[in-house]
Design a protein around this motif. Sequence first.
Motif, PDB file in Angstrom:
ATOM      1  N   VAL A  16      -9.836  19.583  82.705  1.00 19.71           N
ATOM      2  CA  VAL A  16      -9.995  18.141  82.913  1.00 19.71           C
ATOM      3  C   VAL A  16     -10.369  17.514  81.578  1.00 19.71           C
ATOM      4  O   VAL A  16     -11.321  17.952  80.921  1.00 19.71           O
ATOM      5  N   GLY A  17      -9.594  16.532  81.161  1.00 22.48           N
ATOM      6  CA  GLY A  17      -9.879  15.818  79.923  1.00 22.48           C
ATOM      7  C   GLY A  17     -10.313  14.388  80.210  1.00 22.48           C
ATOM      8  O   GLY A  17     -10.580  14.012  81.354  1.00 22.48           O
ATOM      9  N   VAL A  18     -10.366  13.595  79.146  1.00 22.02           N
ATOM     10  CA  VAL A  18     -10.727  12.180  79.251  1.00 22.02           C
ATOM     11  C   VAL A  18      -9.576  11.349  78.711  1.00 22.02           C
ATOM     12  O   VAL A  18      -9.224  11.443  77.529  1.00 22.02           O
ATOM     13  N   GLY A  19      -8.966  10.548  79.569  1.00 18.50           N
ATOM     14  CA  GLY A  19      -7.978   9.568  79.133  1.00 18.50           C
ATOM     15  C   GLY A  19      -8.670   8.280  78.743  1.00 18.50           C
ATOM     16  O   GLY A  19      -9.682   7.903  79.345  1.00 18.50           O
ATOM     17  N   THR A  20      -8.141   7.579  77.734  1.00 17.06           N
ATOM     18  CA  THR A  20      -8.910   6.471  77.148  1.00 17.06           C
ATOM     19  C   THR A  20      -8.156   5.141  77.058  1.00 17.06           C
ATOM     20  O   THR A  20      -8.578   4.246  76.335  1.00 17.06           O
ATOM     21  N   TRP A  21      -7.059   4.995  77.769  1.00 15.06           N
ATOM     22  CA  TRP A  21      -6.343   3.717  77.736  1.00 15.06           C
ATOM     23  C   TRP A  21      -7.290   2.574  78.095  1.00 15.06           C
ATOM     24  O   TRP A  21      -7.228   1.489  77.519  1.00 15.06           O
ATOM     25  N   GLN A  22      -8.189   2.813  79.057  1.00 19.03           N
ATOM     26  CA  GLN A  22      -9.081   1.759  79.520  1.00 19.03           C
ATOM     27  C   GLN A  22      -9.940   1.189  78.407  1.00 19.03           C
ATOM     28  O   GLN A  22     -10.336   0.012  78.455  1.00 19.03           O
ATOM     29  N   PHE A  23     -10.228   1.976  77.370  1.00 23.78           N
ATOM     30  CA  PHE A  23     -11.062   1.488  76.276  1.00 23.78           C
ATOM     31  C   PHE A  23     -10.406   0.319  75.529  1.00 23.78           C
ATOM     32  O   PHE A  23     -11.091  -0.436  74.842  1.00 23.78           O
ATOM     33  N   GLY A  24      -9.091   0.201  75.646  1.00 26.54           N
ATOM     34  CA  GLY A  24      -8.371  -0.870  74.946  1.00 26.54           C
ATOM     35  C   GLY A  24      -8.475  -2.226  75.621  1.00 26.54           C
ATOM     36  O   GLY A  24      -7.983  -3.225  75.079  1.00 26.54           O
ATOM     37  N   GLY A  25      -9.072  -2.295  76.813  1.00 20.50           N
ATOM     38  CA  GLY A  25      -9.327  -3.582  77.452  1.00 20.50           C
ATOM     39  C   GLY A  25      -8.243  -4.089  78.373  1.00 20.50           C
ATOM     40  O   GLY A  25      -8.235  -5.286  78.693  1.00 20.50           O
ATOM     41  N   GLU A  26      -7.354  -3.211  78.851  1.00 16.93           N
ATOM     42  CA  GLU A  26      -6.260  -3.665  79.713  1.00 16.93           C
ATOM     43  C   GLU A  26      -6.403  -3.181  81.159  1.00 16.93           C
ATOM     44  O   GLU A  26      -5.446  -3.212  81.923  1.00 16.93           O
ATOM     45  N   TRP A  27      -7.607  -2.767  81.513  1.00  8.63           N
ATOM     46  CA  TRP A  27      -7.834  -2.288  82.880  1.00  8.63           C
ATOM     47  C   TRP A  27      -8.946  -3.092  83.561  1.00  8.63           C
ATOM     48  O   TRP A  27      -9.740  -2.562  84.338  1.00  8.63           O
ATOM     49  N   LEU A  50     -11.523  17.765  75.751  1.00 10.84           N
ATOM     50  CA  LEU A  50     -10.204  17.181  75.481  1.00 10.84           C
ATOM     51  C   LEU A  50     -10.241  15.670  75.655  1.00 10.84           C
ATOM     52  O   LEU A  50     -10.620  15.166  76.723  1.00 10.84           O
ATOM     53  N   ILE A  51      -9.855  14.948  74.603  1.00  9.71           N
ATOM     54  CA  ILE A  51      -9.760  13.486  74.641  1.00  9.71           C
ATOM     55  C   ILE A  51      -8.338  13.093  74.297  1.00  9.71           C
ATOM     56  O   ILE A  51      -7.794  13.513  73.270  1.00  9.71           O
ATOM     57  N   ASP A  52      -7.728  12.276  75.147  1.00 14.50           N
ATOM     58  CA  ASP A  52      -6.390  11.747  74.856  1.00 14.50           C
ATOM     59  C   ASP A  52      -6.491  10.251  74.624  1.00 14.50           C
ATOM     60  O   ASP A  52      -7.047   9.514  75.442  1.00 14.50           O
ATOM     61  N   THR A  53      -5.945   9.813  73.493  1.00 12.36           N
ATOM     62  CA  THR A  53      -5.988   8.403  73.157  1.00 12.36           C
ATOM     63  C   THR A  53      -4.642   7.996  72.562  1.00 12.36           C
ATOM     64  O   THR A  53      -3.667   8.744  72.645  1.00 12.36           O
ATOM     65  N   ALA A  54      -4.559   6.808  71.990  1.00  7.09           N
ATOM     66  CA  ALA A  54      -3.292   6.339  71.425  1.00  7.09           C
ATOM     67  C   ALA A  54      -3.530   5.202  70.464  1.00  7.09           C
ATOM     68  O   ALA A  54      -4.543   4.494  70.532  1.00  7.09           O
ATOM     69  N   GLU A  55      -2.545   5.028  69.589  1.00 10.37           N
ATOM     70  CA  GLU A  55      -2.583   3.982  68.580  1.00 10.37           C
ATOM     71  C   GLU A  55      -2.594   2.579  69.173  1.00 10.37           C
ATOM     72  O   GLU A  55      -3.096   1.636  68.565  1.00 10.37           O
ATOM     73  N   CYS A  56      -2.059   2.428  70.394  1.00 12.88           N
ATOM     74  CA  CYS A  56      -1.870   1.088  70.958  1.00 12.88           C
ATOM     75  C   CYS A  56      -2.784   0.797  72.132  1.00 12.88           C
ATOM     76  O   CYS A  56      -2.538  -0.136  72.897  1.00 12.88           O
ATOM     77  N   TYR A  57      -3.845   1.570  72.302  1.00 12.86           N
ATOM     78  CA  TYR A  57      -4.861   1.211  73.277  1.00 12.86           C
ATOM     79  C   TYR A  57      -5.793   0.227  72.580  1.00 12.86           C
ATOM     80  O   TYR A  57      -6.836   0.572  72.024  1.00 12.86           O
ATOM     81  N   GLY A  58      -5.367  -1.044  72.607  1.00 16.21           N
ATOM     82  CA  GLY A  58      -5.889  -2.009  71.665  1.00 16.21           C
ATOM     83  C   GLY A  58      -5.258  -1.683  70.323  1.00 16.21           C
ATOM     84  O   GLY A  58      -4.481  -0.737  70.187  1.00 16.21           O
ATOM     85  N   HIS A  60      -5.682   0.212  67.761  1.00 17.77           N
ATOM     86  CA  HIS A  60      -6.525   1.359  67.388  1.00 17.77           C
ATOM     87  C   HIS A  60      -7.965   1.179  67.893  1.00 17.77           C
ATOM     88  O   HIS A  60      -8.882   1.840  67.386  1.00 17.77           O
ATOM     89  N   LEU A  61      -8.150   0.308  68.898  1.00 22.24           N
ATOM     90  CA  LEU A  61      -9.500   0.020  69.379  1.00 22.24           C
ATOM     91  C   LEU A  61     -10.121   1.215  70.096  1.00 22.24           C
ATOM     92  O   LEU A  61     -11.293   1.557  69.860  1.00 22.24           O
ATOM     93  N   ALA A  62      -9.359   1.853  70.984  1.00 18.50           N
ATOM     94  CA  ALA A  62      -9.906   3.018  71.688  1.00 18.50           C
ATOM     95  C   ALA A  62     -10.292   4.108  70.689  1.00 18.50           C
ATOM     96  O   ALA A  62     -11.358   4.728  70.807  1.00 18.50           O
ATOM     97  N   GLU A  63      -9.437   4.333  69.708  1.00 21.29           N
ATOM     98  CA  GLU A  63      -9.747   5.337  68.683  1.00 21.29           C
ATOM     99  C   GLU A  63     -11.016   4.970  67.927  1.00 21.29           C
ATOM    100  O   GLU A  63     -11.849   5.830  67.628  1.00 21.29           O
ATOM    101  N   LYS A  64     -11.182   3.704  67.617  1.00 23.39           N
ATOM    102  CA  LYS A  64     -12.356   3.243  66.876  1.00 23.39           C
ATOM    103  C   LYS A  64     -13.626   3.500  67.695  1.00 23.39           C
ATOM    104  O   LYS A  64     -14.639   3.974  67.154  1.00 23.39           O
ATOM    105  N   LEU A  65     -13.575   3.191  68.986  1.00 21.30           N
ATOM    106  CA  LEU A  65     -14.742   3.400  69.842  1.00 21.30           C
ATOM    107  C   LEU A  65     -15.066   4.891  69.966  1.00 21.30           C
ATOM    108  O   LEU A  65     -16.238   5.278  70.004  1.00 21.30           O
ATOM    109  N   ILE A  66     -14.042   5.720  70.010  1.00 22.94           N
ATOM    110  CA  ILE A  66     -14.269   7.170  70.046  1.00 22.94           C
ATOM    111  C   ILE A  66     -14.901   7.628  68.735  1.00 22.94           C
ATOM    112  O   ILE A  66     -15.878   8.390  68.719  1.00 22.94           O
ATOM    113  N   GLY A  67     -14.330   7.180  67.617  1.00 24.92           N
ATOM    114  CA  GLY A  67     -14.845   7.580  66.311  1.00 24.92           C
ATOM    115  C   GLY A  67     -16.291   7.190  66.092  1.00 24.92           C
ATOM    116  O   GLY A  67     -17.059   7.932  65.465  1.00 24.92           O
ATOM    117  N   GLU A  68     -16.689   6.047  66.634  1.00 24.82           N
ATOM    118  CA  GLU A  68     -18.057   5.561  66.459  1.00 24.82           C
ATOM    119  C   GLU A  68     -19.065   6.321  67.312  1.00 24.82           C
ATOM    120  O   GLU A  68     -20.259   6.339  66.989  1.00 24.82           O
TER     121      GLU A  68
END
Length: 306
Positions: A16-27, A50-58, A60-68
């Motif tokens: 089981v991993g963590v999907g992060t599309w929601q971090f981009g603000g579209e949910w 396991l974390i799955d993210t993407a360049e277009c979840y915002g 690079h917003l989801a990635e930024k929140l993960i990195g922080e």
Amino acid sequence: MLYRTLGRTGLKVSVVGVGTWQFGGEWGRSYIPTDVASILGAAREEGINLIDTAECYGDHLAEKLIGETLPGARRDWVIATKWGHQFNKCFERDRCFKPAQLLEQLEASLRALRTDYVDLLQFHSGDDKEFSTEGMWEAAAKAKAQGKVRFLGNSIGSNSNVKQTDASTSLGVDVIQVIYNRLQREPEAGVFPSCQRQNLGVLARVPLASGFLSGKYKPGHVWAPDDVREVWMKQGRDALLEEVQRIAATEVPAGVPMANWALAWCLRHPAVTAVIPGCKDAEQVRSNAAAVRIDPALGSHPWSTK
């Protein structure tokens, strides 16, 4: 938590991993660092790596929140991101598959994630013409040779795209990501057999069918106007929710939460390495993690740690 080897990569990932599309603000809500810190902290406590993210979840917003907010050491996590879409505004993307765009997006992802490498870089749901973009796969291979990427993947846009899946080995692709859940079983026909022949890792995205398989929603439900399910998923929605009710009544064992059952249902397929459900908060992370204790058939234990 249970772990499996992600195909021929050798990476051990939590099932089981963590999907992060929601971090981009579209949910239907926005996320701030404390929200993400709570979610990733719960993931770590549950043994999820396991974390799955993407360049277009915002942008690079989801990635930024993960990195922080990433807890623990970077080496303790398997981070997967993607290339090919540029966030324009909510629910709108620009297609960006040229080699230079790939490299530019990767550098932006590394900056946002505060890391010098990603474990998995995935082609992001492009069509067959985009998949054949001149020089694109060579650019991806170059990034891998430079150590910025450990492995390449393909997040296929069509659940039946055997053409792209079959080309994986020749292009150096080791992982396929595909939509797979109890309502969307198309990968079983062609994609999964191809993955098994090539020993590819398989990440099942949308394993809860965008929340429909949580069992919380009934036909006629209306989501917030800024929720992707209200913007992109209206067509046929009530019919799907009616099917969910039928499944809940006839397939889900009594006393078993439907969401847990739905994740376990995906994981019982021998081609699937891991599921990557989204989660709105730490409580949902813990609920998702509990799926490893569910036998979807109440028969012999289904899990393999291959």
